[in-house]
Design a protein around this motif. Structure first.
Motif, PDB file in Angstrom:
ATOM      1  N   SER A 184       5.227   3.873   2.008  1.00  0.00           N
ATOM      2  CA  SER A 184       4.976   2.552   1.424  1.00  0.00           C
ATOM      3  C   SER A 184       4.956   1.500   2.524  1.00  0.00           C
ATOM      4  N   LEU A 185       3.916   0.704   2.523  1.00  0.00           N
ATOM      5  CA  LEU A 185       3.757  -0.356   3.525  1.00  0.00           C
ATOM      6  C   LEU A 185       3.643  -1.695   2.803  1.00  0.00           C
ATOM      7  N   PHE A 186       4.555  -2.609   3.120  1.00  0.00           N
ATOM      8  CA  PHE A 186       4.580  -3.933   2.494  1.00  0.00           C
ATOM      9  C   PHE A 186       4.364  -4.964   3.597  1.00  0.00           C
ATOM     10  N   GLN A 187       3.428  -5.880   3.392  1.00  0.00           N
ATOM     11  CA  GLN A 187       3.111  -6.873   4.422  1.00  0.00           C
ATOM     12  C   GLN A 187       3.085  -8.275   3.812  1.00  0.00           C
ATOM     13  N   VAL A 188       3.735  -9.192   4.486  1.00  0.00           N
ATOM     14  CA  VAL A 188       3.712 -10.599   4.051  1.00  0.00           C
ATOM     15  C   VAL A 188       3.317 -11.468   5.238  1.00  0.00           C
TER      16      VAL A 188
ATOM     17  N   ASN B 229       0.860  -1.194   0.000  1.00  0.00           N
ATOM     18  CA  ASN B 229       0.000   0.000   0.000  1.00  0.00           C
ATOM     19  C   ASN B 229       0.886   1.231   0.000  1.00  0.00           C
ATOM     20  N   ASN B 230       0.698   2.075  -0.998  1.00  0.00           N
ATOM     21  CA  ASN B 230       1.495   3.295  -1.121  1.00  0.00           C
ATOM     22  C   ASN B 230       0.600   4.518  -0.971  1.00  0.00           C
ATOM     23  N   GLN B 231       1.177   5.578  -0.434  1.00  0.00           N
ATOM     24  CA  GLN B 231       0.409   6.817  -0.275  1.00  0.00           C
ATOM     25  C   GLN B 231       1.311   8.013  -0.509  1.00  0.00           C
TER      26      GLN B 231
END
Lengths: 203, 209
Positions: free
Chosen positions: A101-105, A77-79
């Motif tokens: 930028s939020l990256f989740q795994v 998710n980018n903002q």
């Protein structure tokens, strides 16, 4: 009247049986794979929705209704944050626009309860596991990145549909909420909350 | 077995499909970062000196000084802002309380790719495949190299009233860094740089005497 009732019941069971026959009668495993649309909520870092994600989840039915399995998914998710000046305690200041930028795994174990074992199979699923996440800032030609791990829980409500006669191939749709314990003091992140939906195939 | 293959594929996707933001959508202004020395009182300074040339690094093998029209324009912008803050320019640097040194740096990075980066499809100033016909993007059958360049202006205010001597160090009392990707023309870069110099002083109110 009694004859009609018996006949009606026979028809009902025949139809119900045919649904079961169409829907993975002999198969105890399931797999869902597809696209994931995710919205981070309740944080000041990123709240923009994004479809940059995918998921896989699969399991084994211990009973006709209860399954255990595993899952893996990811989302970015980018903002964009327009230009503004940030003031710091030591008197320094930074003026720039930037991207958060939020990256989740997340990955882990699943526990699924299937309400019906027919062509249409609604279910409730609980996920527990771990999540690896990175939080990044992109500004000018620079990038700074932080990463952390957290404990992950997620309830999910969805259904699979197997519309093809005697085929194990179908479609999958679900909505979910997730919470993980990832923390990042620099961005005032105290846990990650997400809602979203999944659209994919079932096999 | 098929399940493990699917799981492995998704794991690989998950680790490889991080979607970077489209930084080319950023505005074209330079980033401006300023920082003062700790517990400094700028009111004790009255005069300043700035050399009539910029130190340029990153273009040639060794840094060199430039005093052309563009360099002087940048220096004049700094001088205007210093005087707005209440400092008086002196031509003799030995008489100045503050020294202003200016360095212009260009970083150029080289990349080798075996595919066209997605951002080229939309990047300003690059050819669009639509110019040639109904194509979605470019296909590069072999490795190609491309570069990106970053401008950076570093300005330091130096306390020339500090004690001099063999073991003494010259204190830097204010830093300003202005940086951004190079634009499509030198004129555009100069305009952006001029705006960023104004911003550097605007966000450093403690410089006012």
């Amino acid at each position: 009247m009694k004859k009609y009732t018996i006949a009606l019941m026979m028809v009902f069971f025949a139809v119900a049986s045919s649904f079961q026959a169409m829907a993975q009668m002999g198969k105890r495993t399931y797999s869902n794979l597809g696209w994931q649309y995710n919205v981070p909520i309740a944080n000041d870092f990123v709240t923009h929705a994004s479809g940059y994600g995918a998921y896989y989840q699969g399991g084994y039915y211990l009973t006709p209704s209860i399954a255990v399995g595993g899952f893996l998914s990811y989302n970015t998710n980018n903002q964009y944050i327009p230009t503004k000046t940030y003031w710091f305690e030591d008197g320094s200041a930074l003026t720039t626009d930037l991207d958060h930028s939020l990256f989740q795994v997340p990955f882990g174990a699943t526990f699924r309860y299937r309400f019906m074992r027919t062509m249409f199979q609604p279910y409730f699923e609980a996920k527990v596991g771990a999540v690896y996440s990175t939080q990044s800032l992109y500004f000018s030609t620079f990038m700074s990145e932080y990463s952390n791990w957290g404990f992950y829980v997620s309830p999910e409500l969805g259904f699979t549909v197997y519309p093809f006669y005697k085929q194990d191939f179908g479609f999958h749709l679900a909505i979910y909420y997730s919470y993980s314990t990832n923390r990042n003091g620099d961005f005032d992140l105290n846990g990650l909350n997400n809602i979203g939906f999944k659209l994919g195939i079932a096999f | 077995m098929k399940k493990f293959i699917c799981l492995g594929l998704v794991a690989m996707l998950a680790l490889s499909c991080y979607r970077q933001p489209r930084t080319q959508d950023h505005d074209e202004d330079y980033m401006v970062y300023t920082t003062p020395a700790e517990a400094i009182d700028f009111k004790v300074f009255q005069t300043y000196h700035v050399p009539d040339s910029l130190l340029v690094a990153g273009i040639e093998k060794d840094p060199y000084y430039v005093s052309d029209k563009d360099a002087l324009s940048i220096i004049e912008t700094f001088k205007g802002e210093m005087e707005n803050c209440g400092y008086t320019y002196v031509a003799d640097r030995s008489q100045a309380d503050l020294g202003l040194q200016l360095t212009y740096i260009i970083f150029t990075q080289y990349y080798v790719e075996y595919y066209d980066p997605y951002w080229w499809w939309y990047g300003p100033g690059y050819w669009s495949p639509a110019y040639w016909g109904d194509w979605y993007g470019f296909y590069y059958p072999s490795a190609m190299m491309y570069t990106t360049s970053t401008n950076m202006m570093i300005s330091n205010l130096l306390d020339l009233t500090a004690v001099q001597g063999e073991n003494q160090r010259l204190p830097v009392v204010w830093n300003a860094i202005m940086s951004g990707p190079t634009g499509s023309s030198l004129k555009q870069d100069l305009n952006r740089l001029t705006e960023s110099i104004h911003q550097a002083f605007a966000q450093s109110p403690y410089l006012k005497r």
